[in-house]
Write a protein that holds these residues in place. Structure first.
Motif, PDB file in Angstrom:
ATOM      1  N   ARG A  91       0.900  -1.114  -0.033  1.00 42.26           N
ATOM      2  CA  ARG A  91       0.054  -0.211  -0.112  1.00 42.26           C
ATOM      3  C   ARG A  91       0.782   1.248   0.002  1.00 42.26           C
ATOM      4  N   SER A  92       2.020   1.104   0.795  1.00 37.20           N
ATOM      5  CA  SER A  92       2.668   2.282   0.866  1.00 37.20           C
ATOM      6  C   SER A  92       3.627   2.678  -0.443  1.00 37.20           C
ATOM      7  N   GLY A  93       3.727   1.804  -1.185  1.00 37.45           N
ATOM      8  CA  GLY A  93       4.641   1.914  -2.536  1.00 37.45           C
ATOM      9  C   GLY A  93       3.607   2.023  -3.891  1.00 37.45           C
ATOM     10  N   ARG A  94       4.095   1.758  -4.975  1.00 38.90           N
ATOM     11  CA  ARG A  94       3.222   1.534  -5.959  1.00 38.90           C
ATOM     12  C   ARG A  94       2.899  -0.007  -6.285  1.00 38.90           C
ATOM     13  N   PRO A  95       1.442  -0.268  -6.054  1.00 39.14           N
ATOM     14  CA  PRO A  95       1.102  -1.579  -6.073  1.00 39.14           C
ATOM     15  C   PRO A  95       1.006  -1.993  -7.460  1.00 39.14           C
ATOM     16  N   PRO A  96       1.672  -3.315  -7.782  1.00 34.84           N
ATOM     17  CA  PRO A  96       1.681  -3.790  -9.086  1.00 34.84           C
ATOM     18  C   PRO A  96       0.317  -3.682  -9.858  1.00 34.84           C
ATOM     19  N   ARG A  97       0.348  -3.556 -10.970  1.00 35.75           N
ATOM     20  CA  ARG A  97      -1.065  -3.471 -12.005  1.00 35.75           C
ATOM     21  C   ARG A  97      -1.749  -4.745 -11.896  1.00 35.75           C
ATOM     22  N   TRP A  98      -0.992  -5.818 -11.607  1.00 35.26           N
ATOM     23  CA  TRP A  98      -1.627  -7.155 -11.675  1.00 35.26           C
ATOM     24  C   TRP A  98      -2.358  -7.405 -10.486  1.00 35.26           C
ATOM     25  N   LEU A  99      -2.290  -6.642  -9.263  1.00 38.54           N
ATOM     26  CA  LEU A  99      -3.120  -6.733  -7.929  1.00 38.54           C
ATOM     27  C   LEU A  99      -4.419  -6.782  -8.211  1.00 38.54           C
ATOM     28  N   PRO A 100      -5.389  -7.698  -7.938  1.00 36.13           N
ATOM     29  CA  PRO A 100      -6.560  -7.465  -8.095  1.00 36.13           C
ATOM     30  C   PRO A 100      -7.427  -6.815  -6.967  1.00 36.13           C
ATOM     31  N   VAL A 101      -6.699  -5.828  -6.322  1.00 34.22           N
ATOM     32  CA  VAL A 101      -7.335  -5.100  -5.212  1.00 34.22           C
ATOM     33  C   VAL A 101      -6.980  -3.650  -5.361  1.00 34.22           C
ATOM     34  N   SER A 102      -8.001  -2.763  -5.119  1.00 31.14           N
ATOM     35  CA  SER A 102      -8.004  -1.366  -5.057  1.00 31.14           C
ATOM     36  C   SER A 102      -7.035  -0.895  -3.833  1.00 31.14           C
ATOM     37  N   PRO A 103      -6.498   0.245  -4.099  1.00 32.63           N
ATOM     38  CA  PRO A 103      -5.675   0.861  -2.890  1.00 32.63           C
ATOM     39  C   PRO A 103      -6.456   0.948  -1.756  1.00 32.63           C
ATOM     40  N   ALA A 104      -7.582   1.385  -1.974  1.00 29.21           N
ATOM     41  CA  ALA A 104      -8.681   1.715  -0.748  1.00 29.21           C
ATOM     42  C   ALA A 104      -8.882   0.240   0.081  1.00 29.21           C
ATOM     43  N   ARG A 105      -9.107  -0.587  -0.661  1.00 31.15           N
ATOM     44  CA  ARG A 105      -9.280  -1.905  -0.143  1.00 31.15           C
ATOM     45  C   ARG A 105      -8.058  -2.679   0.446  1.00 31.15           C
ATOM     46  N   LEU A 242      10.162  -3.844   0.657  1.00 30.63           N
ATOM     47  CA  LEU A 242      11.038  -2.720   1.197  1.00 30.63           C
ATOM     48  C   LEU A 242      11.994  -1.945   0.546  1.00 30.63           C
ATOM     49  N   LEU A 243      12.819  -2.803  -0.124  1.00 27.14           N
ATOM     50  CA  LEU A 243      13.865  -2.264  -1.007  1.00 27.14           C
ATOM     51  C   LEU A 243      13.357  -1.728  -2.168  1.00 27.14           C
ATOM     52  N   THR A 244      12.225  -2.316  -2.852  1.00 28.48           N
ATOM     53  CA  THR A 244      11.870  -1.524  -3.917  1.00 28.48           C
ATOM     54  C   THR A 244      10.927  -0.330  -3.554  1.00 28.48           C
ATOM     55  N   ARG A 245      10.460  -0.185  -2.654  1.00 31.59           N
ATOM     56  CA  ARG A 245       9.877   0.796  -1.875  1.00 31.59           C
ATOM     57  C   ARG A 245      10.522   2.147  -1.856  1.00 31.59           C
ATOM     58  N   LEU A 246      11.963   1.546  -1.140  1.00 35.62           N
ATOM     59  CA  LEU A 246      13.062   2.818  -0.805  1.00 35.62           C
ATOM     60  C   LEU A 246      13.521   3.389  -2.174  1.00 35.62           C
ATOM     61  N   LEU A 247      13.842   2.416  -3.178  1.00 35.67           N
ATOM     62  CA  LEU A 247      14.397   2.705  -4.275  1.00 35.67           C
ATOM     63  C   LEU A 247      13.382   3.706  -5.385  1.00 35.67           C
ATOM     64  N   ALA A 248      12.205   3.213  -5.356  1.00 34.29           N
ATOM     65  CA  ALA A 248      11.155   3.849  -6.265  1.00 34.29           C
ATOM     66  C   ALA A 248      10.057   4.395  -5.161  1.00 34.29           C
ATOM     67  N   PRO A 249      10.295   5.716  -4.277  1.00 33.93           N
ATOM     68  CA  PRO A 249       9.034   5.986  -3.495  1.00 33.93           C
ATOM     69  C   PRO A 249       7.837   6.424  -4.536  1.00 33.93           C
ATOM     70  N   ALA A 250       6.833   6.055  -3.658  1.00 30.01           N
ATOM     71  CA  ALA A 250       5.474   6.440  -4.420  1.00 30.01           C
ATOM     72  C   ALA A 250       5.128   7.874  -4.227  1.00 30.01           C
ATOM     73  N   ARG A 251       5.687   8.453  -3.056  1.00 27.79           N
ATOM     74  CA  ARG A 251       5.015   9.897  -2.597  1.00 27.79           C
ATOM     75  C   ARG A 251       5.784  10.635  -3.405  1.00 27.79           C
ATOM     76  N   PRO A 252       5.519  11.858  -4.207  1.00 32.69           N
ATOM     77  CA  PRO A 252       6.159  12.837  -4.869  1.00 32.69           C
ATOM     78  C   PRO A 252       7.168  13.669  -3.783  1.00 32.69           C
ATOM     79  N   SER A 253       6.542  13.724  -2.676  1.00 37.42           N
ATOM     80  CA  SER A 253       7.589  14.570  -1.651  1.00 37.42           C
ATOM     81  C   SER A 253       8.884  13.822  -1.309  1.00 37.42           C
ATOM     82  N   GLU A 254       8.695  12.390  -1.351  1.00 38.73           N
ATOM     83  CA  GLU A 254       9.802  11.665  -0.904  1.00 38.73           C
ATOM     84  C   GLU A 254      10.601  11.581  -2.181  1.00 38.73           C
TER      85      GLU A 254
END
Length: 349
Positions: A91-105, A242-254
């Motif tokens: 949820r904190s990163g960029r969810p993969p497109r194949w994930l069959p669940v919305s970010p809210a869910r 976690l490594l993916t999340r750190l190398l490619a942050p989802a939040r623009p501010s980060e």
């Protein structure tokens, strides 16, 4: 959230809603716990339990059923901790497109599994407490047995024998940190968005402590074998996420912090990436070598290499870093508000 809806009070309505939504999740956890209990019980009956090999007096599965149920809750708690950690990282990163669940869910599932995890951790400890009360043979009164079991189970540093001196302490710290860090979401309006996110990131420490506790005191994985290897392999997905999340942050501010070359932000990123990469390398090395410092069959174990003093020192350092992170986040949030106020056009009358 709109400014008018932000209040200073804890979001008890959201907590109640999440507790209701967690009922199916908690039910599934109880079913899994029951299945683990049957598996543990069967291993005792068959004489293949590593726990019984080290502690033969536990071979009477019926007499010590509460202990095995305690163990089952511990394993389901660790499984749910792994699950909620994975959901949180997705949820904190960029969810993969194949994930069959919305970010809210995905976020809702993360919150409900977190609540279930805390409940399972508490039940694990509570059943250990109940077993100590039942099995106490020191000639104490009922009140004395309850007090002795309470100290051993719920007072950090109270358990004073064997590997439990460290393992039980680590488990208690995981439980006591999981409650405020997990429930901080419902106080996010009081904390502020940035401060809450900074605080919530430290919940990963709870998972690390839980795994460490299990490797030390998970009597069913004391020896090499598929249960212990599986436990190590399960650490790869969250470490990679976690490594993916750190190398490619989802939040623009980060992402902007890194691009602007802010020293503190860059230092935090480098330290976190290094730690995640080290975990991945360690897990791979352990799985390939088959050696992780655990017990070896037929060989007396070495003394503890970590003392309670080391654990308390680490906790103090962790608390200091947590406070600094929240303070920095609060200051950044105030600076952002001031900057927005300066850019706001002055109304003409």
């Amino acid at each position: 959230m709109a400014g008018a809806t932000w209040t200073r009070r804890p979001d008890t309505a959201a907590l109640r809603a999440d507790l209701r939504a967690a009922v199916p999740d908690a039910t599934a956890a109880l079913v899994v716990t029951a299945a683990i209990f049957v598996w543990l019980y069967a291993r005792v009956a068959a004489g293949t339990s590593p726990t019984v090999e080290i502690m033969p007096f536990l071979a009477d599965a019926d007499t010590f059923a509460m202990y095995w149920l305690c163990q089952a809750f511990g394993w389901s708690a660790l499984l749910w901790a792994w699950l909620t950690t994975m959901l949180g990282l997705l949820r904190s990163g960029r969810p993969p497109r194949w994930l069959p669940v919305s970010p809210a869910r995905l976020e809702r599932l993360h919150r409900t599994t977190s609540l279930t995890t805390v409940a399972l951790m508490f039940l694990h400890a509570a059943l250990f407490f109940a077993e100590l009360v039942r099995d106490n043979e020191d000639g104490l009164s009922w009140a004395g047995r309850v007090w002795s079991a309470f100290v051993d189970t719920f007072v950090p540093g109270g358990y004073a024998s064997g590997t439990g001196r460290i393992a039980v302490l680590l488990g208690l710290l995981a439980l006591y940190l999981a409650i405020p860090l997990g429930l901080a979401y419902y106080a996010r309006t009081r904390l502020g968005a940035r401060a809450w996110r900074a605080l919530h990131r430290f919940v990963l420490v709870v998972y690390v402590l839980s795994v460490w506790h299990t490797l030390l005191y998970g009597t069913n994985v004391w020896f090499d074998g598929w249960p212990r290897t599986t436990l190590w392999l399960l650490q790869l997905p969250p470490a990679v996420l976690l490594l993916t999340r750190l190398l490619a942050p989802a939040r623009p501010s980060e992402r902007n912090d890194a691009l602007r070359g802010r020293p503190l932000a860059l230092l935090r990123r480098v330290a976190a990436v290094t730690a995640a990469a080290a975990v991945i390398a360690s897990v791979v090395a352990v799985v390939l070598s088959g050696r992780d410092g655990g017990r070896t069959r037929g060989v007396d174990g070495a003394g503890l290499t970590v003392t309670q003093g080391m654990v308390w020192t680490g906790l103090a350092a962790f608390a200091a870093v947590l406070v600094v992170a929240v303070v920095v986040a609060k200051r950044a949030e105030r600076a952002e508000r001031a900057e927005r106020a300066e850019r706001r056009p002055v109304s003409r009358t």
